[in-house]
Scaffold this motif. Structure first.
Motif, mmCIF file in Angstrom:
data_model
loop_
_atom_site.group_PDB
_atom_site.id
_atom_site.type_symbol
_atom_site.label_atom_id
_atom_site.label_comp_id
_atom_site.label_asym_id
_atom_site.label_seq_id
_atom_site.Cartn_x
_atom_site.Cartn_y
_atom_site.Cartn_z
ATOM 1 N N CYS A 70 -10.174 7.394 -2.200
ATOM 2 C CA CYS A 70 -10.334 7.483 -0.760
ATOM 3 C C CYS A 70 -10.108 9.071 -0.588
ATOM 4 O O CYS A 70 -9.803 10.047 -1.402
ATOM 5 C CB CYS A 70 -9.177 6.836 -0.270
ATOM 6 S SG CYS A 70 -7.604 7.301 -0.757
ATOM 7 N N ARG A 108 0.763 -1.109 0.099
ATOM 8 C CA ARG A 108 -0.037 0.127 -0.051
ATOM 9 C C ARG A 108 0.753 1.251 0.091
ATOM 10 O O ARG A 108 0.812 2.202 -0.896
ATOM 11 C CB ARG A 108 -1.002 -0.162 1.261
ATOM 12 C CG ARG A 108 -1.996 1.205 1.169
ATOM 13 C CD ARG A 108 -3.053 0.676 0.021
ATOM 14 N NE ARG A 108 -3.965 1.920 0.037
ATOM 15 C CZ ARG A 108 -4.763 1.957 -0.978
ATOM 16 N NH1 ARG A 108 -4.815 1.471 -1.960
ATOM 17 N NH2 ARG A 108 -5.725 3.040 -0.779
ATOM 18 N N GLU A 159 -9.083 12.729 0.734
ATOM 19 C CA GLU A 159 -7.556 13.184 0.782
ATOM 20 C C GLU A 159 -6.720 12.846 2.158
ATOM 21 O O GLU A 159 -5.604 12.996 2.101
ATOM 22 C CB GLU A 159 -7.513 14.851 0.295
ATOM 23 C CG GLU A 159 -7.952 14.940 -1.062
ATOM 24 C CD GLU A 159 -8.139 16.314 -1.413
ATOM 25 O OE1 GLU A 159 -7.249 17.380 -0.685
ATOM 26 O OE2 GLU A 159 -8.605 16.609 -2.287
ATOM 27 N N GLY A 160 -7.471 13.089 3.422
ATOM 28 C CA GLY A 160 -6.982 12.725 4.594
ATOM 29 C C GLY A 160 -6.025 11.591 4.528
ATOM 30 O O GLY A 160 -4.974 11.360 5.377
ATOM 31 N N THR A 161 -6.873 10.538 3.990
ATOM 32 C CA THR A 161 -6.137 9.289 4.170
ATOM 33 C C THR A 161 -4.969 9.174 3.315
ATOM 34 O O THR A 161 -4.008 8.391 3.667
ATOM 35 C CB THR A 161 -7.202 8.319 3.625
ATOM 36 O OG1 THR A 161 -8.567 8.499 4.181
ATOM 37 C CG2 THR A 161 -6.956 6.891 3.701
ATOM 38 N N VAL A 162 -4.971 9.833 2.157
ATOM 39 C CA VAL A 162 -3.684 9.854 1.320
ATOM 40 C C VAL A 162 -2.725 10.550 2.110
ATOM 41 O O VAL A 162 -1.549 10.063 2.232
ATOM 42 C CB VAL A 162 -4.140 10.810 -0.025
ATOM 43 C CG1 VAL A 162 -2.841 10.942 -0.758
ATOM 44 C CG2 VAL A 162 -5.184 9.952 -0.668
ATOM 45 N N LYS A 163 -3.025 11.592 2.618
ATOM 46 C CA LYS A 163 -1.888 12.390 3.318
ATOM 47 C C LYS A 163 -1.189 11.506 4.487
ATOM 48 O O LYS A 163 -0.092 11.436 4.610
ATOM 49 C CB LYS A 163 -2.323 13.840 3.846
ATOM 50 C CG LYS A 163 -2.622 14.922 2.921
ATOM 51 C CD LYS A 163 -3.244 16.032 3.643
ATOM 52 C CE LYS A 163 -3.742 17.155 2.526
ATOM 53 N NZ LYS A 163 -4.711 17.970 3.052
ATOM 54 N N THR A 164 -2.013 10.784 5.325
ATOM 55 C CA THR A 164 -1.905 10.037 6.599
ATOM 56 C C THR A 164 -0.839 8.918 5.836
ATOM 57 O O THR A 164 0.260 8.715 6.445
ATOM 58 C CB THR A 164 -2.762 9.544 7.265
ATOM 59 O OG1 THR A 164 -3.727 10.432 7.485
ATOM 60 C CG2 THR A 164 -2.350 8.719 8.460
ATOM 61 N N GLY A 165 -1.388 8.421 4.831
ATOM 62 C CA GLY A 165 -0.603 7.227 3.984
ATOM 63 C C GLY A 165 0.784 7.847 3.566
ATOM 64 O O GLY A 165 1.899 6.920 3.678
ATOM 65 N N ALA A 174 -6.054 11.178 -4.431
ATOM 66 C CA ALA A 174 -7.237 10.572 -3.741
ATOM 67 C C ALA A 174 -8.314 10.190 -4.573
ATOM 68 O O ALA A 174 -9.048 9.272 -4.458
ATOM 69 C CB ALA A 174 -7.603 11.778 -2.530
ATOM 70 N N ARG A 187 3.005 8.189 6.485
ATOM 71 C CA ARG A 187 3.767 7.020 6.807
ATOM 72 C C ARG A 187 4.582 6.355 5.950
ATOM 73 O O ARG A 187 5.877 5.650 6.394
ATOM 74 C CB ARG A 187 2.369 5.969 7.096
ATOM 75 C CG ARG A 187 1.873 6.238 8.287
ATOM 76 C CD ARG A 187 0.786 5.589 8.596
ATOM 77 N NE ARG A 187 -0.241 6.074 9.913
ATOM 78 C CZ ARG A 187 -1.326 5.547 10.196
ATOM 79 N NH1 ARG A 187 -2.180 4.809 9.277
ATOM 80 N NH2 ARG A 187 -2.030 6.070 11.192
#
Lengths: 201, 135
Positions: free
Chosen positions: A165, A141, A167-173, A160, A176
């Motif tokens: 998904c 991922r 945008e917040g999920t993309v930024k967090t991903g 995103a 990480r």
């Protein structure tokens, strides 16, 4: 959102209008103009192997062509096309996992890299390849996310949309993924910023 | 190093390096041509497949209709023959009793009764075939 050609992306209404007039070919031509490259890049990012990505992109676009007549505009055009592409790639990945588990084949036949991309200027000391190899060591991922983020010129909103998904999920991903990459660099004694800065033009 | 303490300098350098290393791959040469060819091939196959499937379905329907028709004719013929033989057999068996009760005219009565019943059934069948409902 604009295309690389500088004009606005084909809207769902535009495609639906063409379809209602029976101009399916024209509608598909508009779709291709705007999404051909992006679909291919999404396949490359998700699959990480150029030949396989080419097949997946071709097949995804063929599916779009087939389903175009049934497109009713309820979903955004781009979301619809990317969903079709993601599904095709997910099938390919799941087939690959089954195949891998059967014969433990290593998927390094023709990964995305300078040997397959003639447009990429290669650093003479091979640090770009070293970095690509390190990215390949990341879990699936974050690896996909990093590839797509840089393929799409660091546009979080595009990534995103393409991955379906928030945008917040993309930024967090992404955060990480970069952290995981930094950890890898540290373990290999490559965490010196100057090492990477030197190769930056 | 945890996820929260990436050296900002390394992060910047890495970002720039990744942007170089992970350049967007260009579309392969001939991608559009291959796609168009695949599309045409698929369309061609589809038309041929649809035609073949429809022809098969048509053939199957015709065969079913023919089989049903033959089956109905056989059933009808069988029923008619069976009924005729059963009636004939029954009459022969009942003849001594009929003679005893109706006298020597019994065979003639039964024969005329059979003729009348046959004519009645024939007329009803003809009415069904030629009548307004059949049209």
């Amino acid at each position: 959102m604009n295309t690389a050609l500088g004009r606005p992306e084909t809207s769902a209404a535009e495609v639906l209008g063409l379809l209602r007039r029976g101009a399916r070919e024209q509608a598909f031509a508009r779709v291709l103009e705007d999404y051909e490259q992006k679909v291919f890049r999404l396949c490359c990012a998700l699959l990480g192997e150029r030949t396989e990505a080419e097949d997946a992109a071709q097949e995804s676009l063929l599916r779009v062509w087939h389903a175009l007549e049934r497109y009713d505009g309820r979903a955004g055009l781009s979301s619809w096309i990317y969903a079709i592409t993601r599904n095709r790639c997910l099938s390919a990945l799941s087939r690959r996992r089954t195949f891998d588990s059967l014969d433990e084949r290593q998927w390094d036949e023709s990964p995305l890299g300078p040997q397959t991309d003639q447009t990429l200027p290669e650093a003479s000391d091979g640090r770009l390849q070293q970095l690509r190899d390190l990215v390949e060591l990341l879990p699936e991922r974050p690896r996909q996310l990093l590839r797509l983020y840089y393929f799409e010129d660091r546009s979080v909103s595009d990534v995103a949309l393409m991955l379906g998904c928030p945008e917040g999920t993309v930024k967090t991903g992404l955060f990480r993924a970069r952290a995981a990459l930094a950890t890898l660099l540290e373990r290999r004694g490559l965490a010196d910023p100057s090492y990477w800065q030197e190769m930056t033009p | 190093m945890s996820a929260h303490d990436i050296d900002p300098q390394l992060d910047r350098a890495l970002d720039a390096a990744l942007a170089q290393a992970l350049r967007a791959p260009g579309l392969p040469r001939g991608f559009r041509a291959e796609l168009d060819a695949a599309r045409q091939r698929l369309e061609h196959i589809n038309v041929a497949q649809v035609r073949a499937r429809l022809q098969d379905e048509h053939r199957e329907q015709l065969a079913t209709l023919r089989a049903d028709f033959v089956r109905i004719r056989r059933t009808t013929l069988g029923t008619l023959l069976g009924t005729a033989f059963a009636a004939g057999g029954g009459t022969v068996l009942a003849m001594p009793w009929l003679r005893a009760h109706f006298g020597p005219v019994a065979p003639a009565l039964i024969a005329w009764g059979g003729v009348a019943l046959g004519l009645l059934l024939g007329a009803a069948a003809l009415r069904g075939v030629l009548g307004p409902q059949a049209r």
